[in-house]
Write an enzyme that holds these catalytic residues in place. Structure first.
Site, PDB file in Angstrom:
ATOM      1  N   TYR A 131       0.836  -1.188   0.000  1.00 54.09           N
ATOM      2  CA  TYR A 131       0.000   0.000   0.000  1.00 54.09           C
ATOM      3  C   TYR A 131       0.874   1.241   0.000  1.00 54.09           C
ATOM      4  O   TYR A 131       2.086   1.168   0.215  1.00 54.09           O
ATOM      5  CB  TYR A 131      -0.969  -0.004   1.195  1.00 54.09           C
ATOM      6  CG  TYR A 131      -0.339   0.338   2.524  1.00 54.09           C
ATOM      7  CD1 TYR A 131       0.492  -0.571   3.179  1.00 54.09           C
ATOM      8  CD2 TYR A 131      -0.549   1.570   3.130  1.00 54.09           C
ATOM      9  CE1 TYR A 131       1.078  -0.258   4.403  1.00 54.09           C
ATOM     10  CE2 TYR A 131       0.025   1.887   4.348  1.00 54.09           C
ATOM     11  CZ  TYR A 131       0.838   0.964   4.980  1.00 54.09           C
ATOM     12  OH  TYR A 131       1.416   1.281   6.182  1.00 54.09           O
TER      13      TYR A 131
ATOM     14  N   LYS B 183       6.407  -1.863   1.968  1.00 52.62           N
ATOM     15  CA  LYS B 183       5.221  -1.252   2.580  1.00 52.62           C
ATOM     16  C   LYS B 183       4.056  -2.221   2.401  1.00 52.62           C
ATOM     17  O   LYS B 183       3.206  -2.067   1.519  1.00 52.62           O
ATOM     18  CB  LYS B 183       4.935   0.138   1.978  1.00 52.62           C
ATOM     19  CG  LYS B 183       4.082   1.005   2.896  1.00 52.62           C
ATOM     20  CD  LYS B 183       4.205   2.462   2.532  1.00 52.62           C
ATOM     21  CE  LYS B 183       3.185   3.355   3.224  1.00 52.62           C
ATOM     22  NZ  LYS B 183       3.210   3.368   4.675  1.00 52.62           N
TER      23      LYS B 183
ATOM     24  N   GLU C 260      11.634   2.200  14.822  1.00 55.92           N
ATOM     25  CA  GLU C 260      10.797   3.312  14.329  1.00 55.92           C
ATOM     26  C   GLU C 260       9.476   3.271  15.063  1.00 55.92           C
ATOM     27  O   GLU C 260       9.298   2.485  16.001  1.00 55.92           O
ATOM     28  CB  GLU C 260      10.582   3.191  12.813  1.00 55.92           C
ATOM     29  CG  GLU C 260       9.886   1.915  12.408  1.00 55.92           C
ATOM     30  CD  GLU C 260       9.685   1.772  10.901  1.00 55.92           C
ATOM     31  OE1 GLU C 260       9.389   2.764  10.237  1.00 55.92           O
ATOM     32  OE2 GLU C 260       9.797   0.629  10.419  1.00 55.92           O
TER      33      GLU C 260
ATOM     34  N   LEU D 162      10.820   0.904   7.666  1.00 57.93           N
ATOM     35  CA  LEU D 162      10.297   1.400   6.395  1.00 57.93           C
ATOM     36  C   LEU D 162      10.988   2.735   6.110  1.00 57.93           C
ATOM     37  O   LEU D 162      10.949   3.639   6.954  1.00 57.93           O
ATOM     38  CB  LEU D 162       8.783   1.608   6.479  1.00 57.93           C
ATOM     39  CG  LEU D 162       8.217   2.094   5.139  1.00 57.93           C
ATOM     40  CD1 LEU D 162       8.080   0.932   4.165  1.00 57.93           C
ATOM     41  CD2 LEU D 162       6.893   2.790   5.318  1.00 57.93           C
TER      42      LEU D 162
HETATM   43  N1  PDD Z   1       2.710   5.283   7.521  1.00 58.61           N
HETATM   44  N2  PDD Z   1       7.237   3.753   9.144  1.00 58.61           N
HETATM   45  C1  PDD Z   1       6.066   3.098   9.103  1.00 58.61           C
HETATM   46  C2  PDD Z   1       5.972   1.778   9.783  1.00 58.61           C
HETATM   47  C3  PDD Z   1       4.962   3.670   8.441  1.00 58.61           C
HETATM   48  O1  PDD Z   1       3.791   3.014   8.379  1.00 58.61           O
HETATM   49  C4  PDD Z   1       5.111   4.944   7.823  1.00 58.61           C
HETATM   50  C5  PDD Z   1       3.979   5.601   7.080  1.00 58.61           C
HETATM   51  C6  PDD Z   1       6.347   5.585   7.902  1.00 58.61           C
HETATM   52  C7  PDD Z   1       6.602   6.928   7.271  1.00 58.61           C
HETATM   53  O2  PDD Z   1       6.644   6.832   5.867  1.00 58.61           O
HETATM   54  P1  PDD Z   1       6.278   8.101   4.967  1.00 58.61           P
HETATM   55  O3  PDD Z   1       7.133   9.246   5.415  1.00 58.61           O
HETATM   56  O4  PDD Z   1       6.615   7.668   3.590  1.00 58.61           O
HETATM   57  O5  PDD Z   1       4.814   8.346   5.191  1.00 58.61           O
HETATM   58  C8  PDD Z   1       7.398   4.955   8.555  1.00 58.61           C
HETATM   59  C9  PDD Z   1       1.576   5.687   6.723  1.00 58.61           C
HETATM   60  C10 PDD Z   1       1.353   7.151   6.719  1.00 58.61           C
HETATM   61  C11 PDD Z   1       0.377   4.861   7.131  1.00 58.61           C
HETATM   62  O6  PDD Z   1       0.562   3.663   7.296  1.00 58.61           O
HETATM   63  O7  PDD Z   1      -0.731   5.387   7.250  1.00 58.61           O
END
Ligand code: PDD
Length: 294
Positions: A32, A146, A179, A203
């Site tokens: 996703y 992801k 994280e 991630l």
């Molecule tokens: N989440 N780490 C994890 C585990 C995440 O699920 C996300 C993003 C990030 C940050 O990634 P980015 O900067 O590309 O949004 C780091 C999204 C927003 C979600 O699952 O809703």
């Protein structure tokens, strides 16, 4: 009315369906993306589309559409939403097949995208910072993908939420902070900014990459290094980054203050840099194209 684009068609969201034997439903076997768009301009679109392709390759999911086609769909969803602040959610699975763990010989991937209004967070959140709770990182090893298999993330986030926290901060068996459950995590100690390296065990966030770049350009000492839970508890500052929260100060972990218990100076600096960068992305995309040859 909310619209979904699914397998090549735009429909009302309530009319978008996948079958019960979709492999994302049965096995969590899908990928996703979440992309923010402000004033009609998607932020870090190419970075998200690139990660989509990398994640799909990581699960050996065939891509039913090209990047150009996907970009066109997203721009159309943004236009149809008629809203100034949206998040775009996209998902791709190997599709439906008779239930069996091994991959089907002829996958029929399901891809869909929809746009949602992205509610503004109350300003106090960024002004005052948030509380987090630490939780064991119980995820699989390929965290750079992801993937829609988010059960350990959901459990950790719920653990934090039930305690009044905004986010769970995950640590592994060696006590290393990886994280957040839904965001990347950073700490500041003696003027140095630290975040876990994007070595596959986290991630690699698109916003994380933006913050690294902006911080380095501003001459801030930022290091992609691992650090322990103890180091985090002794930090001067901490913050989270993601698509939807941008830079969010963290002021308490497990009910103990981090640093002064208020958003730190470097955190605030990075918040400003990211806000300015987003404004300039919007401005550049909204500016009328320069006419040539006249
Ligand atoms: N989440 N780490 C994890 C585990 C995440 O699920 C996300 C993003 C990030 C940050 O990634 P980015 O900067 O590309 O949004 C780091 C999204 C927003 C979600 O699952 O809703």
């Amino acid at each position: 009315m909310e619209t979904v684009w699914i397998n090549g068609e735009f429909k009302p969201l309530s009319e978008g369906h996948v079958g019960l034997e979709d492999r994302a439903l049965l096995f969590g076997e899908g990928i996703y993306e979440v992309i923010a768009a402000y004033q009609g301009v998607p932020i870090l679109l190419e970075e998200h589309l690139e990660r989509w392709e990398r994640s799909a390759a990581g699960l050996r999911l065939p891509l039913p559409y090209t990047r150009d086609q996907r970009r066109e769909v997203l721009m159309e969803l943004i236009a149809r939403s008629g809203s100034d602040r949206i998040s775009l959610y996209g998902q791709l699975s190997r599709g439906e097949s008779r239930r069996a763990h091994q991959f089907p010989a002829t996958p029929k991937p399901n891809e869909f995208w929809f746009a949602r209004n992205l509610a503004k967070y109350p300003p106090e959140l960024h002004e005052k910072g948030v509380k987090v709770y630490t939780h064991l990182d119980e995820r699989w090893a390929r965290r750079w993908i992801k993937s829609t298999s988010l059960l350990p993330n959901c459990i950790a986030k719920q653990y934090a939420t039930e305690r009044g926290g905004f986010e769970a901060i995950l640590f592994n068996e060696e006590n290393i902070v990886t994280e957040g459950a839904v965001a990347n995590f950073w700490v500041v100690k003696n003027g140095v900014v630290y975040t876990h390296p994007a070595n596959g065990r986290i991630l690699g966030g698109c916003k994380r990459a933006m913050v690294l770049e902006l911080a380095r350009a501003a001459g801030i000492d930022v290091r992609e290094e691992t650090y322990s839970v103890d180091f985090m508890m002794q930090a001067d500052e901490a913050f989270l980054t993601s698509t939807t929260i941008n830079v969010l100060p963290v002021v308490k972990a497990d009910d103990m203050a981090i640093g002064s218990g208020t958003p730190g100076a470097l955190t605030r600096r990075l918040m400003e840099l990211v806000d300015a960068e987003i404004s300039s992305i919007i401005e550049a995309a909204s500016a009328p194209a320069v006419q040539s040859g006249t």
